[in-house]
Design an enzyme around this catalytic site. Structure first.
Site, PDB file in Angstrom:
ATOM      1  N   GLY A  78     -44.007  21.052   6.261  1.00 45.68           N
ATOM      2  CA  GLY A  78     -43.221  21.427   6.919  1.00 45.68           C
ATOM      3  C   GLY A  78     -42.308  21.215   7.397  1.00 45.68           C
ATOM      4  O   GLY A  78     -41.133  20.411   8.392  1.00 45.68           O
ATOM      5  N   THR A  79     -41.064  21.339   6.162  1.00 48.47           N
ATOM      6  CA  THR A  79     -39.831  20.962   5.840  1.00 48.47           C
ATOM      7  C   THR A  79     -39.162  22.500   6.199  1.00 48.47           C
ATOM      8  O   THR A  79     -37.885  22.229   6.204  1.00 48.47           O
ATOM      9  CB  THR A  79     -39.355  20.384   5.012  1.00 48.47           C
ATOM     10  OG1 THR A  79     -39.499  21.072   3.562  1.00 48.47           O
ATOM     11  CG2 THR A  79     -39.852  18.633   5.173  1.00 48.47           C
ATOM     12  N   ASP A 128     -33.010  18.167  -1.077  1.00 50.65           N
ATOM     13  CA  ASP A 128     -33.554  16.786   0.062  1.00 50.65           C
ATOM     14  C   ASP A 128     -33.986  16.282   1.387  1.00 50.65           C
ATOM     15  O   ASP A 128     -34.460  15.144   1.583  1.00 50.65           O
ATOM     16  CB  ASP A 128     -32.064  17.219   1.189  1.00 50.65           C
ATOM     17  CG  ASP A 128     -30.758  17.460   0.508  1.00 50.65           C
ATOM     18  OD1 ASP A 128     -30.763  16.978  -0.586  1.00 50.65           O
ATOM     19  OD2 ASP A 128     -29.772  18.209   1.525  1.00 50.65           O
ATOM     20  N   ALA A 182     -36.886  26.506  -4.305  1.00 53.87           N
ATOM     21  CA  ALA A 182     -36.713  25.168  -4.247  1.00 53.87           C
ATOM     22  C   ALA A 182     -35.140  24.810  -5.034  1.00 53.87           C
ATOM     23  O   ALA A 182     -35.721  25.617  -6.698  1.00 53.87           O
ATOM     24  CB  ALA A 182     -36.786  24.015  -3.504  1.00 53.87           C
ATOM     25  N   SER A 183     -33.877  23.592  -4.693  1.00 57.65           N
ATOM     26  CA  SER A 183     -32.973  23.049  -5.986  1.00 57.65           C
ATOM     27  C   SER A 183     -33.286  21.524  -5.403  1.00 57.65           C
ATOM     28  O   SER A 183     -33.788  21.787  -4.222  1.00 57.65           O
ATOM     29  CB  SER A 183     -32.072  24.443  -5.683  1.00 57.65           C
ATOM     30  OG  SER A 183     -31.151  23.345  -6.683  1.00 57.65           O
ATOM     31  N   GLY A 215     -45.069  32.109   1.116  1.00 53.27           N
ATOM     32  CA  GLY A 215     -46.227  32.528   1.618  1.00 53.27           C
ATOM     33  C   GLY A 215     -46.757  33.728   2.466  1.00 53.27           C
ATOM     34  O   GLY A 215     -47.780  33.784   2.923  1.00 53.27           O
ATOM     35  N   THR A 216     -45.959  35.195   2.016  1.00 52.42           N
ATOM     36  CA  THR A 216     -46.561  35.515   1.985  1.00 52.42           C
ATOM     37  C   THR A 216     -47.520  36.451   1.617  1.00 52.42           C
ATOM     38  O   THR A 216     -47.969  37.520   1.800  1.00 52.42           O
ATOM     39  CB  THR A 216     -45.521  37.078   2.781  1.00 52.42           C
ATOM     40  OG1 THR A 216     -44.921  37.172   0.582  1.00 52.42           O
ATOM     41  CG2 THR A 216     -44.160  36.491   3.322  1.00 52.42           C
ATOM     42  N   GLY A 220     -50.407  34.987  -0.656  1.00 57.79           N
ATOM     43  CA  GLY A 220     -50.787  34.293  -1.058  1.00 57.79           C
ATOM     44  C   GLY A 220     -51.060  32.903  -0.859  1.00 57.79           C
ATOM     45  O   GLY A 220     -50.033  32.238  -0.336  1.00 57.79           O
ATOM     46  N   TYR A 252     -22.775  24.437   0.838  1.00 56.27           N
ATOM     47  CA  TYR A 252     -23.040  23.836   2.662  1.00 56.27           C
ATOM     48  C   TYR A 252     -22.387  23.860   3.251  1.00 56.27           C
ATOM     49  O   TYR A 252     -21.497  23.647   3.407  1.00 56.27           O
ATOM     50  CB  TYR A 252     -24.116  22.702   2.039  1.00 56.27           C
ATOM     51  CG  TYR A 252     -25.407  22.394   1.703  1.00 56.27           C
ATOM     52  CD1 TYR A 252     -26.500  22.522   3.320  1.00 56.27           C
ATOM     53  CD2 TYR A 252     -26.149  22.018   0.573  1.00 56.27           C
ATOM     54  CE1 TYR A 252     -27.073  21.776   3.372  1.00 56.27           C
ATOM     55  CE2 TYR A 252     -27.314  22.397  -0.189  1.00 56.27           C
ATOM     56  CZ  TYR A 252     -27.986  21.841   1.672  1.00 56.27           C
ATOM     57  OH  TYR A 252     -29.754  21.835   1.131  1.00 56.27           O
TER      58      TYR A 252
END
Length: 610
Positions: A173-174, A238, A253-254, A304-305, A307, A511
């Site tokens: 959920g992040t 993070d 992700a990194s 998530g698009t 599978g 960032y």
């Protein structure tokens, strides 16, 4: 199985099945961790993150007060800051009887409880948290599923496909791209497929230094079980406290230690993905291979698009014998960027090195607690040496925070080289303590955002990747654009800063942190989230015009799909649509990510032809 020292190890997760017992339902992080004001004193409620529990943060409060020209206690007394209580009533779920009967027959664990549905209805974007807090969240999922294995996921996906039920995969959920938020106009039944009960270490091979985990394992749990056996994955985003291995793959992700261990696509050897038309699973994992076009790339960043990622085979490394922090002070941000470019050119980066500009340096300095008379005297002495002896301007200096990992000999050699190169750019050591605090500060920033939201301040971060030749120019252009946009929308007080977090041969990750005051005595912006996104969109436009990407690692989701076509070209859009149609012909994985309305697939017409 020769060489396998571990098999089918259950991992006790730090995040319980009732995640709302540990994690905030309307904000970031642990329920016991937040910034608060009491009797005009500011403090952090938890001893996590090297911030002393309940120690007063007077300097930070003064910094915020002066930055936004408002006494914060007065802001918190205003009625608009009242956060609504968790709902006691929830929208009646839209259910498909045959789907529910099928779940019961398969003995799949599920919940129709409104609170379970609410806490899995969103990620962590500022608009999602604002809507949760102030009652504007319209669509939440209709039920939550907890599969426990790849085989159960196969059965769930088939059941959803047969009954035209939408599946949204939920890991930690992040998400900060809106990727997991329910499409607000979706009329079909929406089921959250929560992977948290799929968190086993399936096997570990000590000779090949490989391991296979189920996708729902939380980052800190994964590291803990590897560390117990003297190994590490080395991937440290993070969000490692809450995000999952499957989520890392789905968002490409990194991590903060990318220089030593690689980004997630460098670490993963094989992924198993359950789609509506079958299971994607490569049979070889090891050294470099050539089996035609890389189909793995359709999984990395798929958000998530396509599978459900169920199992992930990864490279692991022996746990480092030495872990050492450091920091370097530069006279300005420009010298710091030049330094990062040089060490990237020489490919001698430590495990992590991140450069913050002066605005963020001042922010970090203000977060320090009162460390006692002697420590405060020492800090003042250091400031005197920097400004009076070295001649650095306190309002210009930039700081690089460093983490070294490896064997003693290698770390000693690398540390010596890193600091010797810094001298060429007028960089001087800032000490290990500052390096460690700067590293850990990353985990605290999201808590500050949520505190600010309750104090009439809206703030968020966004990132990009950019070629070295345009890195400093992009930072300057973004700050200038934000200033102009704030003037345009009559935003009186705002904050912006930049940080270079990742270095590559050809460029870097940048960032941008941006926030503004939307309410104070005698001052109020009625639609702060709308204004924030208009300003961020202008900043994103200038990022692209300055040679940056729409995202380095946060992904596209719903927030950035406006720029997806220009980033991948119309041909790229058509390729994605072709893959989507092949793997998900009924749009069961209907996250509504990537495609703008004019580019969407006509699934109604497609389904009628099946």
């Amino acid at each position: 199985m020769s060489g396998h020292i571990l098999q089918n190890i259950e991992i006790k997760s730090v995040v319980p099945k009732k995640r709302q017992d540990l994690i905030k339902w309307h904000g970031w992080g642990y329920r016991d961790s937040e910034f608060r004001l009491r009797d005009r004193k500011m403090f952090f409620t938890s001893p996590r993150y090297l911030v002393s529990a309940n120690a007063t943060l007077d300097s930070f409060k003064k910094y915020i007060d002066s930055l936004f020209d408002v006494e914060m206690q007065h802001v918190l007394d205003l009625p608009f800051t009242e956060i609504r209580l968790k709902p006691v009533e929830y929208a009646k779920p839209t259910l498909v009887d045959d789907f529910i009967i099928g779940l019961d027959n398969l003995k799949i664990d599920y919940s129709l409880d409104g609170e379970d549905r609410l806490v899995r209805s969103h990620g962590q974007t500022i608009n999602e948290i604002y809507d949760l807090r102030y009652g504007n969240f319209k669509r939440i999922p209709d039920l939550v599923l907890w599969p426990t294995s790849n085989d159960e996921v196969i059965k769930i996906v088939k059941l959803a496909h047969d009954n035209n039920v939408v599946l949204i995969v939920f890991g930690g959920g992040t998400s900060v791209s809106g990727a997991i938020q329910c499409p607000q106009d979706e009329r079909r039944s929406i089921a959250i497929l929560d992977t948290s009960q799929m968190n086993k270490l399936l096997w570990l091979n000590k000779e090949n230094l490989t391991a296979c985990f189920e996708s729902g394992v939380v980052g800190q749990d994964l590291e803990r079980v590897l560390n117990e056996h003297n190994y590490t994955l080395g991937h440290e985003p993070d969000s490692i406290e809450f995000s999952t291995l499957g989520g890392w793959v789905a968002t490409r992700a990194s991590g903060m230690k990318k220089n030593l261990y690689g980004n997630i696509e460098d670490i993963v050897l094989n992924v198993k993905v359950v789609t509506c038309t079958g299971v994607y699973d490569q049979k070889y994992s090891g050294a470099h291979k050539n089996v035609g076009p890389s189909l793995d790339n359709m999984i990395f960043g798929s958000e998530g698009t396509l599978g459900v990622i169920t199992e992930v085979e990864v490279k692991i490394r022996p746990f480092p014998k030495v872990r050492r922090y450091g920091s370097i002070v530069f006279p300005n941000f420009s010298h710091g960027i030049q330094y990062l470019r040089e060490i990237a050119k020489r490919r001698c980066q430590p495990a992590s090195i991140r450069l913050i500009d002066n605005d963020q340096f001042q922010f970090g300095q203000a977060l320090k607690t009162d460390e006692g008379a002697l420590a405060n005297f020492t800090n003042e002495l250091k400031k005197f040496l920097l400004t009076r002896v070295k001649g650095y301007d306190w309002n210009e200096i930039a700081i690089a925070t460093i983490l070294f990992e490896g064997n003693q000999e290698d770390v000693d050699r690398q540390e010596k080289l890193i600091y010797s190169i810094a001298k060429q750019f007028y960089g001087i050591s800032g000490g290990a303590k500052n390096g460690e605090k700067g590293y850990v500060l990353t985990y605290v920033i999201a808590y500050i955002r949520d505190f600010g939201l309750g104090a009439g301040l809206v703030a968020e971060s966004f990132e990009t990747s950019v070629p070295w030749t345009k890195c400093e120019l992009l930072c300057d252009n973004v700050k200038l654009t934000i200033r102009e946009e704030c003037r345009k929308y009559k935003v009186k007080y705002f904050y912006t800063s930049t940080r270079v977090t990742q270095t590559y041969d050809a460029g870097a990750c940048v960032y941008i942190y941006f926030g503004f005051q939307f309410s104070a005595p005698g001052y109020k912006i009625d639609n702060p989230i709308e204004i924030y996104h208009k300003i961020e969109e202008a900043a994103r436009d200038i990022i692209l015009a300055s040679g940056g990407s729409i995202s380095h690692h946060h992904g596209v989701g719903k927030l950035r799909k406006k720029w997806y076509k220009q980033s991948v070209s119309p041909v790229g859009i058509n390729l994605y649509k072709a893959i989507k149609q092949e793997l998900d012909p009924k749009n069961i994985f209907a996250c509504d990510n990537f495609l703008m309305p004019e580019d969407k697939i006509d699934f109604v017409e497609l389904t009628s032809k099946l």
